[in-house]
Scaffold this active site. Structure first.
Site, PDB file in Angstrom:
ATOM      1  N   GLY A   1      30.800  40.533  80.231  1.00 12.94           N
ATOM      2  CA  GLY A   1      31.486  41.174  81.336  1.00 12.94           C
ATOM      3  C   GLY A   1      31.402  42.687  81.300  1.00 12.94           C
ATOM      4  O   GLY A   1      31.337  43.307  80.244  1.00 12.94           O
TER       5      GLY A   1
ATOM      6  N   HIS B   1      30.968  38.473  84.816  1.00 12.50           N
ATOM      7  CA  HIS B   1      31.818  39.142  85.800  1.00 12.50           C
ATOM      8  C   HIS B   1      31.770  40.662  85.674  1.00 12.50           C
ATOM      9  O   HIS B   1      31.707  41.222  84.591  1.00 12.50           O
ATOM     10  CB  HIS B   1      33.264  38.663  85.657  1.00 12.50           C
ATOM     11  CG  HIS B   1      33.831  38.861  84.275  1.00 12.50           C
ATOM     12  ND1 HIS B   1      34.414  40.024  83.862  1.00 12.50           N
ATOM     13  CD2 HIS B   1      33.881  38.030  83.212  1.00 12.50           C
ATOM     14  CE1 HIS B   1      34.828  39.909  82.613  1.00 12.50           C
ATOM     15  NE2 HIS B   1      34.501  38.693  82.191  1.00 12.50           N
ATOM     16  N   ASP B   2      31.750  41.317  86.829  1.00 10.75           N
ATOM     17  CA  ASP B   2      31.862  42.777  86.942  1.00 10.75           C
ATOM     18  C   ASP B   2      30.657  43.529  86.398  1.00 10.75           C
ATOM     19  O   ASP B   2      30.722  44.747  86.218  1.00 10.75           O
ATOM     20  CB  ASP B   2      33.142  43.279  86.261  1.00 10.75           C
ATOM     21  CG  ASP B   2      34.393  42.615  86.811  1.00 10.75           C
ATOM     22  OD1 ASP B   2      34.721  42.848  87.983  1.00 10.75           O
ATOM     23  OD2 ASP B   2      35.032  41.843  86.066  1.00 10.75           O
TER      24      ASP B   2
END
Length: 262
Positions: free
Chosen positions: A139, A121-122
């Site tokens: 992440g 994520h991200d």
């Protein structure tokens, strides 16, 4: 028109561009947009919100746009965005973003992403990168343009890897790797300038000589980071490209939050 195999499941709320090919048993969820000319292999799962550009080749069994592997995630409508002309090989897993960051995981254009790569994520991955088999990005990792990440390499969360850098096979990357450098090992160490990669991309001898000076200032002169930054800023640059290389290095060092590998 898109070509959808009879065994594939495509949600009515998904958008498929011209000449998209969806292979056998693939599952395309709602709020997924796939651009013209992209092919999706057998047994792939793509969940939304996810936007995929044109002319990508996604091989069988990839899982893209799934919920982030973050225990703070509570179902917020975050996104995955993938650019154009990427190759995404078997069993890759790319997660959507989280509201603790920008809410978007981004992969740029013309990337070569091999089997079993995980992009959490991200993360933000630039253009023309190579991520070898089993490379794993935790992440919030940022990967610059033209970066090469070796197979079985793990990148710690919030790490940044500068443009044209290389992380060697099986490395444990827990600090930032400055642009243009080659790093490898556990513990991680910078082993020199990514000279061969720079030559392949058309860097002149003069540009490479300037970058070697930066490497010496950061890693061979016994300077503090602040002293090295000051001397890098003072290096003579004969043309616009060389000035841009200095700005690239100084900008990266200014934005480093985990500290660079030294």
């Amino acid at each position: 028109m898109a070509q959808v195999h009879p065994t594939a499941i495509v949600d009515p709320k998904a958008e498929l561009g011209e000449n998209v090919v969806i292979g056998p048993y693939a599952v395309i969820g709602p709020n997924v947009r796939i651009g013209e000319g992209t092919s999706v292999g057998a047994h792939c799962t793509i969940e939304g919100p996810t936007t995929i550009g044109r002319d990508n080749r996604i091989y069988q069994f990839a899982s893209l746009g799934s919920d982030p592997q973050d225990m703070k995630y509570r179902g917020e409508p975050t996104e995955l965005r993938i650019g154009d002309r990427n190759t995404i090989r078997e069993f890759c897993t790319f997660s959507r973003g989280t509201v603790q960051d920008t809410g978007v995981t981004v992969i740029g254009d013309d990337n070569w992403i091999m089997a079993y790569v995980h992009i959490a994520h991200d993360c933000v991955v630039g253009n023309r990168t190579i991520l070898a088999n089993n490379a794993t990005l935790a992440g919030h990792v940022h990967v610059g343009d033209w970066v090469v990440i070796g197979g079985l390499t793990g990148i710690h969360q919030f790490v940044k890897i500068g443009a044209h850098a290389m992380a060697g096979f099986g490395s444990h990357v827990s600090q930032d790797i400055p642009p243009f450098m080659t790093a490898a090992g556990n513990p991680l160490a910078v082993h020199g300038l990514n000279v061969e990669g720079l030559r392949r991309r058309g860097f002149s001898r003069e540009r490479i000589a300037l970058l070697k000076q930066m490497h010496r200032l950061l890693y061979r002169q016994g300077l503090t980071l602040e002293q090295a930054k000051q001397q890098i800023a003072a290096l003579p640059a004969d043309d616009e490209q060389m000035r841009a290389d200095i700005e690239t290095m100084l900008g990266f060092l200014a934005q480093s939050t985990r500290g660079i590998v030294r």
